[in-house]
Design a protein around this motif. Structure first.
Motif, PDB file in Angstrom:
ATOM      1  N   PHE A  98       0.864  -1.182   0.000  1.00 31.98           N
ATOM      2  CA  PHE A  98       0.000   0.000   0.000  1.00 31.98           C
ATOM      3  C   PHE A  98       0.901   1.233   0.000  1.00 31.98           C
ATOM      4  N   ALA A  99       1.012   1.876  -1.154  1.00 33.65           N
ATOM      5  CA  ALA A  99       1.910   3.027  -1.301  1.00 33.65           C
ATOM      6  C   ALA A  99       1.280   4.272  -0.673  1.00 33.65           C
ATOM      7  N   ARG A 100       2.115   5.065  -0.019  1.00 33.09           N
ATOM      8  CA  ARG A 100       1.661   6.353   0.536  1.00 33.09           C
ATOM      9  C   ARG A 100       1.977   7.444  -0.477  1.00 33.09           C
ATOM     10  N   ARG A 101       1.082   8.410  -0.566  1.00 28.72           N
ATOM     11  CA  ARG A 101       1.294   9.524  -1.482  1.00 28.72           C
ATOM     12  C   ARG A 101       2.101  10.630  -0.816  1.00 28.72           C
ATOM     13  N   HIS A 102       2.875  11.323  -1.615  1.00 29.62           N
ATOM     14  CA  HIS A 102       3.532  12.567  -1.216  1.00 29.62           C
ATOM     15  C   HIS A 102       2.541  13.670  -1.590  1.00 29.62           C
ATOM     16  N   ILE A 103       2.177  14.521  -0.624  1.00 33.89           N
ATOM     17  CA  ILE A 103       1.195  15.575  -0.889  1.00 33.89           C
ATOM     18  C   ILE A 103       1.717  16.884  -0.320  1.00 33.89           C
TER      19      ILE A 103
ATOM     20  N   GLY B 148      12.280  13.200 -11.710  1.00 34.10           N
ATOM     21  CA  GLY B 148      11.768  11.867 -12.005  1.00 34.10           C
ATOM     22  C   GLY B 148      11.690  10.952 -10.803  1.00 34.10           C
ATOM     23  N   ARG B 149      11.599  11.523  -9.596  1.00 36.01           N
ATOM     24  CA  ARG B 149      11.529  10.697  -8.386  1.00 36.01           C
ATOM     25  C   ARG B 149      10.141  10.090  -8.164  1.00 36.01           C
ATOM     26  N   PHE B 150       9.157  10.587  -8.875  1.00 35.16           N
ATOM     27  CA  PHE B 150       7.805  10.041  -8.755  1.00 35.16           C
ATOM     28  C   PHE B 150       7.498   9.142  -9.950  1.00 35.16           C
ATOM     29  N   ALA B 151       6.872   8.009  -9.688  1.00 36.58           N
ATOM     30  CA  ALA B 151       6.384   7.168 -10.775  1.00 36.58           C
ATOM     31  C   ALA B 151       5.183   7.837 -11.438  1.00 36.58           C
ATOM     32  N   LEU B 152       4.360   8.481 -10.614  1.00 31.96           N
ATOM     33  CA  LEU B 152       3.183   9.217 -11.077  1.00 31.96           C
ATOM     34  C   LEU B 152       3.081  10.488 -10.258  1.00 31.96           C
ATOM     35  N   HIS B 153       2.666  11.569 -10.883  1.00 33.64           N
ATOM     36  CA  HIS B 153       2.422  12.801 -10.131  1.00 33.64           C
ATOM     37  C   HIS B 153       1.424  13.657 -10.881  1.00 33.64           C
ATOM     38  N   TRP B 154       0.692  14.478 -10.117  1.00 28.68           N
ATOM     39  CA  TRP B 154      -0.329  15.348 -10.679  1.00 28.68           C
ATOM     40  C   TRP B 154      -0.643  16.459  -9.697  1.00 28.68           C
ATOM     41  N   ARG B 155      -1.415  17.401 -10.163  1.00 23.66           N
ATOM     42  CA  ARG B 155      -1.899  18.490  -9.312  1.00 23.66           C
ATOM     43  C   ARG B 155      -3.416  18.421  -9.292  1.00 23.66           C
ATOM     44  N   GLY B 156      -3.986  18.718  -8.132  1.00 24.23           N
ATOM     45  CA  GLY B 156      -5.438  18.721  -7.997  1.00 24.23           C
ATOM     46  C   GLY B 156      -5.837  19.298  -6.655  1.00 24.23           C
ATOM     47  N   ASN B 157      -6.983  19.929  -6.610  1.00 29.54           N
ATOM     48  CA  ASN B 157      -7.510  20.500  -5.367  1.00 29.54           C
ATOM     49  C   ASN B 157      -6.500  21.419  -4.672  1.00 29.54           C
ATOM     50  N   GLY B 158      -5.678  22.100  -5.473  1.00 26.70           N
ATOM     51  CA  GLY B 158      -4.725  23.042  -4.923  1.00 26.70           C
ATOM     52  C   GLY B 158      -3.459  22.427  -4.353  1.00 26.70           C
ATOM     53  N   HIS B 159      -3.239  21.130  -4.574  1.00 30.62           N
ATOM     54  CA  HIS B 159      -2.076  20.441  -4.020  1.00 30.62           C
ATOM     55  C   HIS B 159      -1.369  19.641  -5.100  1.00 30.62           C
ATOM     56  N   GLY B 160      -0.100  19.309  -4.832  1.00 23.89           N
ATOM     57  CA  GLY B 160       0.631  18.369  -5.663  1.00 23.89           C
ATOM     58  C   GLY B 160       0.570  16.991  -5.026  1.00 23.89           C
TER      59      GLY B 160
ATOM     60  N   GLU C  34      -5.961  11.269   4.687  1.00 30.75           N
ATOM     61  CA  GLU C  34      -5.062  10.130   4.604  1.00 30.75           C
ATOM     62  C   GLU C  34      -3.725  10.339   5.307  1.00 30.75           C
ATOM     63  N   ASP C  35      -3.099   9.224   5.609  1.00 31.21           N
ATOM     64  CA  ASP C  35      -1.750   9.206   6.144  1.00 31.21           C
ATOM     65  C   ASP C  35      -0.812   9.366   4.950  1.00 31.21           C
ATOM     66  N   HIS C  36      -0.344  10.591   4.731  1.00 28.33           N
ATOM     67  CA  HIS C  36       0.483  10.878   3.572  1.00 28.33           C
ATOM     68  C   HIS C  36       1.875  11.330   3.997  1.00 28.33           C
ATOM     69  N   ILE C  37       2.742  11.474   3.029  1.00 25.82           N
ATOM     70  CA  ILE C  37       4.076  12.006   3.268  1.00 25.82           C
ATOM     71  C   ILE C  37       4.027  13.480   2.883  1.00 25.82           C
ATOM     72  N   PRO C  38       4.113  14.378   3.868  1.00 25.98           N
ATOM     73  CA  PRO C  38       4.048  15.807   3.534  1.00 25.98           C
ATOM     74  C   PRO C  38       5.310  16.234   2.782  1.00 25.98           C
ATOM     75  N   ILE C  39       5.129  17.118   1.817  1.00 22.89           N
ATOM     76  CA  ILE C  39       6.247  17.615   1.029  1.00 22.89           C
ATOM     77  C   ILE C  39       5.986  19.079   0.694  1.00 22.89           C
ATOM     78  N   ALA C  40       6.998  19.893   0.822  1.00 22.52           N
ATOM     79  CA  ALA C  40       6.873  21.314   0.503  1.00 22.52           C
ATOM     80  C   ALA C  40       6.677  21.475  -1.007  1.00 22.52           C
ATOM     81  N   PRO C  41       5.926  22.480  -1.429  1.00 28.25           N
ATOM     82  CA  PRO C  41       5.700  22.685  -2.866  1.00 28.25           C
ATOM     83  C   PRO C  41       6.991  22.775  -3.688  1.00 28.25           C
TER      84      PRO C  41
END
Length: 192
Positions: free
Chosen positions: A45-50, A76-88, A59-66
């Motif tokens: 179960f992968a945790r998201r960086h948000i 290229g450290r993310f396999a997948l990434h996107w922006r939505g709801n004002g967050h990365g 959710e229990d996420h990994i906080p990351i500065a913008p």
């Protein structure tokens, strides 16, 4: 050959859980994680960086500065990434190693990013958590992260999003008790 050795011969499958914010994706994922435990045969179960502070609800996420999110995305450290709801949002590149090692991986994804994810992972299994607008409104209000106007905007976005298309899509309704959708999701994972 043991079942574990046989599974290591083929890549794992990415289980890409999607649905509107407040539909219960995190709760359903946590339900399954809690019942499957951490055996070698269980999915990862992968945790998201948000780009949202820790402890901000949800959710229990990994906080990351913008700024760090932008650097990690560019590097290229993310396999997948996107922006939505004002967050990365980012899914760490380690999922590629897990999948290559024969492990199934569960991620909380994005409906808007489904095509990109499916383009990268041919064996992707999208799981759409469906919810009635009235139930969604109640859940969003109960979590206390948004104003009434923001809640109505989320409901409008969910309605405007339209149908999600993918040949392997599995839809799970989550309008009742968590155990109903949780058990359906658990059965899906056990069948992989």
């Amino acid at each position: 050959m043991t079942p574990l050795a046989a599974s290591a011969l083929r890549p794992g499958r990415l289980v890409y859980v999607i649905g509107p914010s407040g539909a219960g994706k995190d709760s359903i994922i946590a339900y399954a994680r809690g019942r499957l435990g951490a055996t070698e045969a269980a999915p990862v179960f992968a945790r998201r960086h948000i780009t949202r502070p820790a402890g901000s609800g949800g959710e229990d996420h990994i906080p990351i500065a913008p700024e760090e999110f932008a650097r990690a995305s560019a590097a290229g450290r993310f396999a997948l990434h996107w922006r939505g709801n004002g967050h990365g949002y980012g899914i760490g590149g380690e999922i590629d190693d897990w999948l290559a090692g024969g492990r199934h991986v569960v991620v909380n994804g994005s409906r808007a990013h489904l095509d990109a994810a499916a383009g990268r992972y041919a064996a992707l299994l999208p799981v759409l958590i469906e919810i009635d607008p009235a139930v969604l409104r109640q859940r969003l209000a109960a979590r206390g992260r948004e104003t009434t106007e923001e809640i109505e905007a989320r409901i409008a976005r969910a309605a405007a999003f339209g149908a999600v298309g993918h040949p392997a899509l599995v839809a799970l309704p989550n309008n009742g008790a968590l155990s109903e959708a949780g058990e359906a999701f658990l059965a899906l994972l056990r069948a992989l």
